[in-house]
Design an enzyme around this catalytic site. Structure first.
Site, PDB file in Angstrom:
ATOM      1  N   ASP A 267     -10.312   2.115   1.654  1.00 34.01           N
ATOM      2  CA  ASP A 267     -10.496   1.597   3.019  1.00 34.01           C
ATOM      3  C   ASP A 267     -11.201   2.627   3.902  1.00 34.01           C
ATOM      4  O   ASP A 267     -12.067   2.280   4.709  1.00 34.01           O
ATOM      5  CB  ASP A 267      -9.147   1.247   3.649  1.00 34.01           C
TER       6      ASP A 267
ATOM      7  N   LYS B 232       0.809  -1.225   0.000  1.00 35.18           N
ATOM      8  CA  LYS B 232       0.000   0.000   0.000  1.00 35.18           C
ATOM      9  C   LYS B 232       0.839   1.270   0.000  1.00 35.18           C
ATOM     10  O   LYS B 232       0.384   2.308  -0.464  1.00 35.18           O
ATOM     11  CB  LYS B 232      -0.958  -0.009   1.189  1.00 35.18           C
TER      12      LYS B 232
END
Length: 280
Positions: free
Chosen positions: A106, A69
């Site tokens: 997210d 990420k």
């Protein structure tokens, strides 16, 4: 004339147990996107640049999990403000002109999962843990929490990290020792971001009238804490809720089709997890 194939995938290491293919394929089936495919690839930080460089024009997007990420950031042309706020990208969309655009679903996924259970605003909250997911939790709380957030951590280094994220995200952050984590359970919203088993000992400390627990784990499920919370009549949001809501946003960005089929994706995820439980 045949419709050109479109490809997407999730990358990470380890990746074998990712539910993302199940969720995205369910969405494609529901949307009638027979020419779309979604796979998983075992890719670590060292192999990421080479993998991305080898993608052709049939690729629409990528989902990224740990440890990629942050490793993806130098490979992108631009990132969203949401992704920049936590320096983490879990979604890459390839535009028609060949640009690589990064986003983080997210954070809005957390907010959507909470809103689905009736939690749109809270006056205070507690975060259990201080890893990568905790920074996303703080970013989500910066949008829905009007008062202080207390983070319960195990080390001084983690405490410093959370203070830094709090300042960066504009959150009124307080730090407490993990030994006092039972106090966290009295907050109107508790977000557990810890690995499996870390909160099991807290299950016996759930108060008589708990608020809402958001436990980001989805396997094994329910966690001991989630089961204890439910037994006391508290509302529980689980890791599958988060996974589905962030995947919904990914599908919409990659395919350009909205709304993505939330119910079908959740049903597919539940079925896949139930199958794993039977195998186990």
């Amino acid at each position: 004339m045949s419709t050109p194939k479109r490809r997407a995938a999730v990358l990470g290491s380890p990746i074998a147990h990712s539910l993302s293919p199940v969720l995205h394929r369910a969405a494609y089936a529901e949307l009638g996107l027979a020419h779309w495919s979604y796979d998983r690839f075992e890719v670590d930080e060292a192999g990421l640049a080479g993998f991305v460089a080898g993608l052709d024009s049939s690729w629409a997007g990528l989902s990224l999990t740990m440890p990629l990420k942050r490793a993806i950031l130098p490979l992108l042309d631009t990132i969203s403000d949401t992704a920049a706020s936590v320096e983490a990208v879990n979604t890459v969309v390839f535009t028609e002109d060949g640009r690589r655009v990064g986003d983080n679903t997210d954070i809005p996924g957390m907010i959507a999962a909470l809103r689905e259970r009736g939690v749109a605003k809270v006056e205070s909250a507690a975060v259990l843990g201080a890893g990568a997911t905790a920074s996303s939790a703080l970013a989500a709380l910066s949008r829905i929490c009007t008062g202080p957030v207390t983070a319960y951590v195990r080390s001084a280094a983690r405490a410093e990290e959370m203070r830094g994220w709090g300042e960066r995200l504009g959150v009124d952050i307080h730090i407490a020792d993990w030994a006092e984590a039972d106090v966290a359970l009295r907050a109107p919203l508790v977000i557990a971001t810890t690995p499996a088993g870390a909160t099991d000992a807290l299950a016996a400390e759930v108060p008589e009238r708990p608020g809402t627990l958001f436990d980001v784990l989805y396997e094994p499920w329910p966690t001991a804490l989630a089961a204890g919370w439910t037994a006391r009549g508290g509302a529980v949001v689980g890791g599958l809720d988060l996974l589905v809501h962030q995947a919904v946003l990914q599908v919409e960005q990659m395919t350009g089709r909205a709304p993505a089929p939330l119910a079908a994706m959740r049903a597919a995820g539940e079925q896949a997890l139930a199958g794993r439980g039977e195998q186990g």
